[in-house]
Motif scaffolding. Sequence first.
Motif, mmCIF file in Angstrom:
data_model
loop_
_atom_site.group_PDB
_atom_site.id
_atom_site.type_symbol
_atom_site.label_atom_id
_atom_site.label_comp_id
_atom_site.label_asym_id
_atom_site.label_seq_id
_atom_site.Cartn_x
_atom_site.Cartn_y
_atom_site.Cartn_z
ATOM 1 N N HIS A 59 1.044 -1.155 0.014
ATOM 2 C CA HIS A 59 -0.004 -0.039 -0.113
ATOM 3 C C HIS A 59 0.815 1.270 -0.072
ATOM 4 N N GLU A 60 1.738 1.355 0.753
ATOM 5 C CA GLU A 60 2.806 2.281 0.820
ATOM 6 C C GLU A 60 3.662 2.496 -0.435
ATOM 7 N N ASP A 61 3.908 1.567 -0.829
ATOM 8 C CA ASP A 61 4.752 1.526 -2.243
ATOM 9 C C ASP A 61 3.818 2.209 -3.388
ATOM 10 N N LEU A 62 2.498 1.785 -3.498
ATOM 11 C CA LEU A 62 1.620 2.250 -4.381
ATOM 12 C C LEU A 62 1.392 3.730 -4.162
ATOM 13 N N ILE A 63 1.068 4.310 -2.809
ATOM 14 C CA ILE A 63 1.264 5.577 -2.622
ATOM 15 C C ILE A 63 2.242 6.373 -2.830
ATOM 16 N N GLU A 64 3.479 5.926 -2.843
ATOM 17 C CA GLU A 64 4.646 6.585 -3.274
ATOM 18 C C GLU A 64 4.579 6.827 -4.594
ATOM 19 N N ILE A 65 4.122 5.641 -5.356
ATOM 20 C CA ILE A 65 4.217 5.779 -6.945
ATOM 21 C C ILE A 65 3.325 6.791 -7.345
ATOM 22 N N ILE A 66 1.953 6.829 -6.787
ATOM 23 C CA ILE A 66 1.112 7.841 -7.186
ATOM 24 C C ILE A 66 1.565 9.169 -7.121
ATOM 25 N N MET A 67 2.304 9.343 -5.781
ATOM 26 C CA MET A 67 2.639 10.779 -5.410
ATOM 27 C C MET A 67 3.766 11.206 -6.620
ATOM 28 N N LYS A 68 4.497 10.140 -6.911
ATOM 29 C CA LYS A 68 5.728 10.442 -7.882
ATOM 30 C C LYS A 68 5.067 10.785 -9.391
ATOM 31 N N THR A 69 4.212 10.293 -9.524
ATOM 32 C CA THR A 69 3.585 10.135 -11.119
ATOM 33 C C THR A 69 2.553 10.923 -11.290
ATOM 34 N N HIS A 70 1.567 11.274 -10.186
ATOM 35 C CA HIS A 70 0.206 11.988 -10.506
ATOM 36 C C HIS A 70 0.414 13.266 -9.936
ATOM 37 N N SER A 71 1.547 13.847 -9.497
ATOM 38 C CA SER A 71 1.600 15.211 -8.959
ATOM 39 C C SER A 71 2.656 15.855 -9.932
ATOM 40 N N GLY A 72 2.447 17.285 -9.425
ATOM 41 C CA GLY A 72 3.792 18.225 -10.071
ATOM 42 C C GLY A 72 3.089 18.730 -11.339
ATOM 43 N N MET A 73 1.680 18.660 -11.536
ATOM 44 C CA MET A 73 1.317 19.394 -12.824
ATOM 45 C C MET A 73 -0.128 20.073 -12.274
ATOM 46 N N THR A 74 -0.506 20.848 -13.043
ATOM 47 C CA THR A 74 -1.805 21.375 -12.856
ATOM 48 C C THR A 74 -2.799 20.300 -13.248
ATOM 49 N N THR A 75 -4.300 20.499 -12.911
ATOM 50 C CA THR A 75 -5.029 19.496 -12.908
ATOM 51 C C THR A 75 -5.638 19.699 -14.640
ATOM 52 N N GLU A 76 -5.556 20.596 -15.400
ATOM 53 C CA GLU A 76 -5.763 20.723 -16.723
ATOM 54 C C GLU A 76 -4.619 19.928 -17.464
ATOM 55 N N GLU A 77 -3.414 20.169 -16.997
ATOM 56 C CA GLU A 77 -2.184 19.375 -17.775
ATOM 57 C C GLU A 77 -2.481 17.525 -17.516
ATOM 58 N N PHE A 78 -2.827 17.377 -16.088
ATOM 59 C CA PHE A 78 -2.951 15.899 -15.811
ATOM 60 C C PHE A 78 -4.126 15.310 -16.669
ATOM 61 N N GLU A 79 -5.394 16.251 -16.811
ATOM 62 C CA GLU A 79 -6.403 15.561 -17.584
ATOM 63 C C GLU A 79 -5.949 15.461 -18.913
ATOM 64 N N LYS A 80 -4.861 16.162 -19.379
ATOM 65 C CA LYS A 80 -4.557 16.070 -21.014
ATOM 66 C C LYS A 80 -3.606 14.642 -20.889
ATOM 67 N N ILE A 81 -2.600 14.447 -19.928
ATOM 68 C CA ILE A 81 -1.833 13.266 -19.897
ATOM 69 C C ILE A 81 -2.635 12.118 -19.767
ATOM 70 N N VAL A 82 -3.751 11.940 -18.878
ATOM 71 C CA VAL A 82 -4.660 10.698 -18.859
ATOM 72 C C VAL A 82 -5.389 10.429 -20.161
ATOM 73 N N SER A 83 -5.634 11.603 -20.949
ATOM 74 C CA SER A 83 -6.664 11.348 -22.126
ATOM 75 C C SER A 83 -5.831 10.879 -23.283
#
Lengths: 315, 315
Positions: free
Chosen positions: A106-130
């Motif tokens: 669980h801790e690994d997964l949270i760390e991975i999410i932190m590393k890969t899902h943050s550091g951008m705006t919500t708009e940029e993230f939406e584009k990355i996921v799309s």
Amino acid sequence: SDIKNESIIDSDPLPSWHDNKIKKDIISFVKNSVEEDSSGFIKEENRIATFDNDGTLWSEKPFYFQLFFALDRIKSLTKEEPELSNDTLVQKLLSENPKILSSLTHEDLIEIIMKTHSGMTTEEFEKIVSEWIRASKHPRFNKPFNEIIFQPMLELIDYLNDNNFKVYIVSGGGVEFMRPWVEETYGIPKEQVIGSSIKTRFGIIDQKPVLERLPEIDFINDKEGKPIAINRVIGKKPVFSAGNSDGDLQMMQWTDSNNESFILYVHHTDGKREWEYDRKSSVGRFDKALDIAKTNDWNIVDMKNDWKVIYPFKH
Amino acid sequence: SDIKNESIIDSDPLPSWHDNKIKKDIISFVKNSVEEDSSGFIKEENRIATFDNDGTLWSEKPFYFQLFFALDRIKSLTKEEPELSNDTLVQKLLSENPKILSSLTHEDLIEIIMKTHSGMTTEEFEKIVSEWIRASKHPRFNKPFNEIIFQPMLELIDYLNDNNFKVYIVSGGGVEFMRPWVEETYGIPKEQVIGSSIKTRFGIIDQKPVLERLPEIDFINDKEGKPIAINRVIGKKPVFSAGNSDGDLQMMQWTDSNNESFILYVHHTDGKREWEYDRKSSVGRFDKALDIAKTNDWNIVDMKNDWKVIYPFKH
Ligand SMILES: [Ca+2]
Ligand SMILES: [Ca+2]
């Protein structure tokens, strides 16, 4: 008569379900809930249905699809910052070994999410996921991840929508990971998606207001988190809940305490067409909740025997 | 022709608004947003409108109505636990002195909310609020608090609903304080209410699942909190926002950054029929946002001159 049979066939709302007990029970529940004279009638504004996503609406093997996304993110981030690949956890990810990936803590997964899902705006993230959902493919089926979804569940969502149920996704997955594609995939609008979230910060950058995604957990929408979030966001107790694992148990108990309700557990029994797992799986473990579902006589879908087809592309 | 004028009068969606510029601008915005050929067309799924509550949909003087609720709660709690009245803050509350009550600090307010809004299940709290809203009366008008609402804003909500906008309340007030009465009062469903919240804990008590309300802040839905919560709960940027104070500024900036949007600020200019206040008021201060609204040419309702009536009961 033939005419009668034909009209029944014509109007079958769940054509990918075998005519077993569970299909009949679903249809009977929905019919009663919209019939004003029925003892099972449910006012339209109370017809709230909540569906788990991973393992309930789409597959979750060999590991959560969001982890494929994180893996692809790590690959592109490592190109930009090569020193990232010195990180032990990043190395585990980059191994792309399903055994290693499905055994992450669980801790690994949270760390991975932190590393890969943050550091951008919500708009940029939406584009990355799309872009990711359009470009990436599931290794077993060589199809986009949002086609590895369950045709019988799509029919169930449509059937509930047609009867004026408001269908929400209530998933442990990231809410902003799901929103860019759920509307097109399931016909569920963005505002009916509840998920886990990381914190955001409002700011004005170059005179433009933005929400920056921070490397900090806001809410984990799993187990007890599910009824808590349902109450905070919807403010009504569901009358229909679907899930597939121990992580849905509290949502099921919450729904089950309503006057009228229908609990649907999806049991992954089809190792040939999908995957077969329950009590011992690290992803989507269905153990304690399987016992309770049986004791409480909740409805358990046996994928192998209750579903004619699994995926739309085999339809 | 007469016929044309008559049909315009018949179909006036905002009869309690004087035919001033702001009314014309609202109607023009809504008409354009639903007209597919218009440059201002907005797809139905993007027609998200967010309304502040205190001072925007109902009055907030002599102090926030939720504080009247807290005061009544303190009175009944003090009957059960007389030692409560030794508390300095409780004594301030029990003074019922509007000057003292409207000057409470942010920390005071949070402490009062903790004392009066926790320690019961969500179901019990809903019952407490429902009973209070039925039984209590505003001291100036001797009417239930949910009648001290703005008739022109009710018409605006109806008008937006009729044009398939999805209208949300986005308030600093407690989400579970609002939900029991918003549907009846404004025609806004419970699931379209976003507010401040305290934490809850899921548990099974006497074999019944409950959510217990804890004396711990979960989220303050004010200032930066508003766009953050709008993004987390709705996941779409609003195209219409209404508010009345500096606490709405970030929601307004967020909405204003959309391609098409309408910003509506309610300015309390009517000391006779309602209250007159802005830059120096401790409740509903409209100062920095008033300057920005003017600079940005946002729409500012002048209650005294733009509204024919204020309350439904004077209608
Ligand atoms: Ca699941
Ligand atoms: Ca306000």
